[in-house]
Motif scaffolding. Structure first.
Motif, mmCIF file in Angstrom:
data_model
loop_
_atom_site.group_PDB
_atom_site.id
_atom_site.type_symbol
_atom_site.label_atom_id
_atom_site.label_comp_id
_atom_site.label_asym_id
_atom_site.label_seq_id
_atom_site.Cartn_x
_atom_site.Cartn_y
_atom_site.Cartn_z
ATOM 1 N N ASN A 11 0.854 -1.180 0.000
ATOM 2 C CA ASN A 11 0.000 0.000 0.000
ATOM 3 C C ASN A 11 0.893 1.233 0.000
ATOM 4 O O ASN A 11 1.227 1.782 1.035
ATOM 5 N N THR A 12 1.303 1.664 -1.184
ATOM 6 C CA THR A 12 2.229 2.793 -1.282
ATOM 7 C C THR A 12 1.514 4.108 -1.536
ATOM 8 O O THR A 12 2.153 5.130 -1.673
ATOM 9 N N ILE A 13 0.202 4.090 -1.614
ATOM 10 C CA ILE A 13 -0.520 5.315 -1.911
ATOM 11 C C ILE A 13 -0.814 6.122 -0.654
ATOM 12 O O ILE A 13 -0.907 7.328 -0.698
ATOM 13 N N LYS A 14 -0.919 5.468 0.498
ATOM 14 C CA LYS A 14 -1.190 6.196 1.731
ATOM 15 C C LYS A 14 -0.016 7.102 2.081
ATOM 16 O O LYS A 14 1.132 6.756 1.894
ATOM 17 N N LYS A 15 -0.342 8.251 2.625
ATOM 18 C CA LYS A 15 0.692 9.175 3.064
ATOM 19 C C LYS A 15 1.371 8.619 4.312
ATOM 20 O O LYS A 15 0.721 8.054 5.166
ATOM 21 N N HIS A 16 2.657 8.764 4.386
ATOM 22 C CA HIS A 16 3.402 8.345 5.550
ATOM 23 C C HIS A 16 3.936 9.603 6.222
ATOM 24 O O HIS A 16 4.507 10.452 5.556
ATOM 25 N N PRO A 17 3.757 9.744 7.514
ATOM 26 C CA PRO A 17 4.140 10.994 8.163
ATOM 27 C C PRO A 17 5.634 11.298 8.066
ATOM 28 O O PRO A 17 6.032 12.433 8.185
ATOM 29 N N GLN A 18 6.464 10.293 7.854
ATOM 30 C CA GLN A 18 7.894 10.526 7.773
ATOM 31 C C GLN A 18 8.419 10.209 6.371
ATOM 32 O O GLN A 18 9.517 9.711 6.222
ATOM 33 N N HIS A 19 7.632 10.483 5.356
ATOM 34 C CA HIS A 19 8.096 10.187 4.007
ATOM 35 C C HIS A 19 9.177 11.154 3.580
ATOM 36 O O HIS A 19 9.340 12.219 4.147
ATOM 37 N N ALA A 20 9.922 10.732 2.582
ATOM 38 C CA ALA A 20 11.022 11.545 2.068
ATOM 39 C C ALA A 20 10.783 11.817 0.594
ATOM 40 O O ALA A 20 10.064 11.087 -0.086
ATOM 41 N N GLY A 21 11.391 12.849 0.119
ATOM 42 C CA GLY A 21 11.253 13.206 -1.285
ATOM 43 C C GLY A 21 12.602 13.519 -1.890
ATOM 44 O O GLY A 21 13.608 13.647 -1.194
ATOM 45 N N CYS A 22 12.616 13.637 -3.207
ATOM 46 C CA CYS A 22 13.823 14.059 -3.900
ATOM 47 C C CYS A 22 13.418 15.016 -5.008
ATOM 48 O O CYS A 22 12.271 15.041 -5.436
ATOM 49 N N SER A 23 14.352 15.809 -5.439
ATOM 50 C CA SER A 23 14.071 16.819 -6.444
ATOM 51 C C SER A 23 15.263 16.952 -7.373
ATOM 52 O O SER A 23 16.400 16.704 -6.985
ATOM 53 N N ASP A 24 14.974 17.353 -8.595
ATOM 54 C CA ASP A 24 16.043 17.547 -9.568
ATOM 55 C C ASP A 24 15.499 18.366 -10.725
ATOM 56 O O ASP A 24 14.287 18.518 -10.887
ATOM 57 N N VAL A 25 16.419 18.885 -11.528
ATOM 58 C CA VAL A 25 16.075 19.651 -12.720
ATOM 59 C C VAL A 25 16.739 18.983 -13.914
ATOM 60 O O VAL A 25 17.888 18.546 -13.837
ATOM 61 N N SER A 26 16.012 18.892 -15.001
ATOM 62 C CA SER A 26 16.566 18.411 -16.260
ATOM 63 C C SER A 26 16.360 19.491 -17.309
ATOM 64 O O SER A 26 15.458 20.323 -17.188
ATOM 65 N N TYR A 27 17.183 19.474 -18.314
ATOM 66 C CA TYR A 27 17.127 20.499 -19.353
ATOM 67 C C TYR A 27 16.655 19.875 -20.656
ATOM 68 O O TYR A 27 17.142 18.830 -21.063
ATOM 69 N N ILE A 28 15.701 20.515 -21.280
ATOM 70 C CA ILE A 28 15.137 20.043 -22.536
ATOM 71 C C ILE A 28 15.647 20.961 -23.637
ATOM 72 O O ILE A 28 15.369 22.157 -23.634
ATOM 73 N N SER A 29 16.394 20.396 -24.577
ATOM 74 C CA SER A 29 16.968 21.196 -25.662
ATOM 75 C C SER A 29 15.913 21.550 -26.700
ATOM 76 O O SER A 29 15.095 20.712 -27.085
ATOM 77 N N LEU A 30 15.961 22.785 -27.127
ATOM 78 C CA LEU A 30 15.097 23.281 -28.189
ATOM 79 C C LEU A 30 15.985 23.873 -29.283
ATOM 80 O O LEU A 30 17.187 24.027 -29.091
ATOM 81 N N ARG A 31 15.407 24.209 -30.402
ATOM 82 C CA ARG A 31 16.198 24.821 -31.473
ATOM 83 C C ARG A 31 16.863 26.112 -31.017
ATOM 84 O O ARG A 31 17.990 26.395 -31.367
ATOM 85 N N ARG A 32 16.128 26.891 -30.259
ATOM 86 C CA ARG A 32 16.644 28.187 -29.804
ATOM 87 C C ARG A 32 16.735 28.230 -28.289
ATOM 88 O O ARG A 32 16.029 29.002 -27.635
ATOM 89 N N GLY A 33 17.551 27.409 -27.722
ATOM 90 C CA GLY A 33 17.740 27.424 -26.280
ATOM 91 C C GLY A 33 17.317 26.132 -25.608
ATOM 92 O O GLY A 33 17.477 25.047 -26.160
ATOM 93 N N PHE A 34 16.750 26.289 -24.426
ATOM 94 C CA PHE A 34 16.357 25.121 -23.642
ATOM 95 C C PHE A 34 15.253 25.509 -22.666
ATOM 96 O O PHE A 34 15.004 26.684 -22.416
ATOM 97 N N GLN A 83 23.219 19.829 -5.936
ATOM 98 C CA GLN A 83 23.798 21.113 -5.565
ATOM 99 C C GLN A 83 23.649 22.145 -6.677
ATOM 100 O O GLN A 83 24.426 23.081 -6.769
ATOM 101 N N GLY A 84 22.639 21.981 -7.520
ATOM 102 C CA GLY A 84 22.374 22.952 -8.567
ATOM 103 C C GLY A 84 21.940 24.286 -7.993
ATOM 104 O O GLY A 84 21.495 24.377 -6.845
ATOM 105 N N SER A 85 22.061 25.335 -8.798
ATOM 106 C CA SER A 85 21.752 26.689 -8.319
ATOM 107 C C SER A 85 20.305 26.826 -7.876
ATOM 108 O O SER A 85 20.001 27.599 -6.967
ATOM 109 N N GLN A 86 19.391 26.082 -8.490
ATOM 110 C CA GLN A 86 17.977 26.177 -8.103
ATOM 111 C C GLN A 86 17.753 25.662 -6.680
ATOM 112 O O GLN A 86 16.850 26.101 -5.988
#
Length: 136
Positions: A11-34, A83-86
């Motif tokens: 049962n992984t859908i229930k909230k756990h009071p001591q749950h942990a999370g992670c975060s990150d940023v990825s870059y999507i390339s476009l013709r004119r930048g990202f 350790q990204g700037s964001q």
């Protein structure tokens, strides 16, 4: 018909009071930048809790994603980040400290696990989100 599975599974859908999370940023390339794609994932559910996309490197879009994840799923005890700037900027740190969420720093810094054990940060702290980027 009230059919039930023989094996209900985890049962992984229930909230756990001591749950942990992670975060990150990825870059999507476009013709004119990202574009920058920020995601917040829950360790227990291994799914994206919130995400934002931005055409700048400002940290506010990451903080907005974190606020949405907290509003929908409750605050985690700890959040792993790179350790990204964001994630070292004022908007991100303020959001975490205002919500009283512990910060885990990877690679070289001392990280704290959800169970409170302290150890050097490892790449495995963000393996779920790195797998997301590979799939994407």
């Amino acid at each position: 018909m009230r059919l039930l599975a023989i094996d209900k599974g985890r049962n992984t859908i229930k909230k756990h009071p001591q749950h942990a999370g992670c975060s990150d940023v990825s870059y999507i390339s476009l013709r004119r930048g990202f574009l920058c794609l920020a995601a917040i994932m829950g360790w227990a559910m291994r799914e994206v809790l919130a995400w934002r996309i931005s055409d700048t490197l400002e940290a506010s879009f990451c903080a907005d994603a974190l606020k949405e994840a907290i509003a929908k799923y409750g605050k985690p005890e700890i959040v792993n980040k790179d350790q990204g700037s964001q994630f070292t900027g004022n908007a991100w740190i303020t959001t975490l400290t205002d919500a009283n969420i512990k910060i885990s720093l990877p690679l070289g810094d001392c990280a704290q696990t959800p169970r409170g054990n302290r150890r050097p940060g490892q790449y495995l702290d963000e393996i779920s989100i790195e797998r997301l980027w590979r799939s994407l």
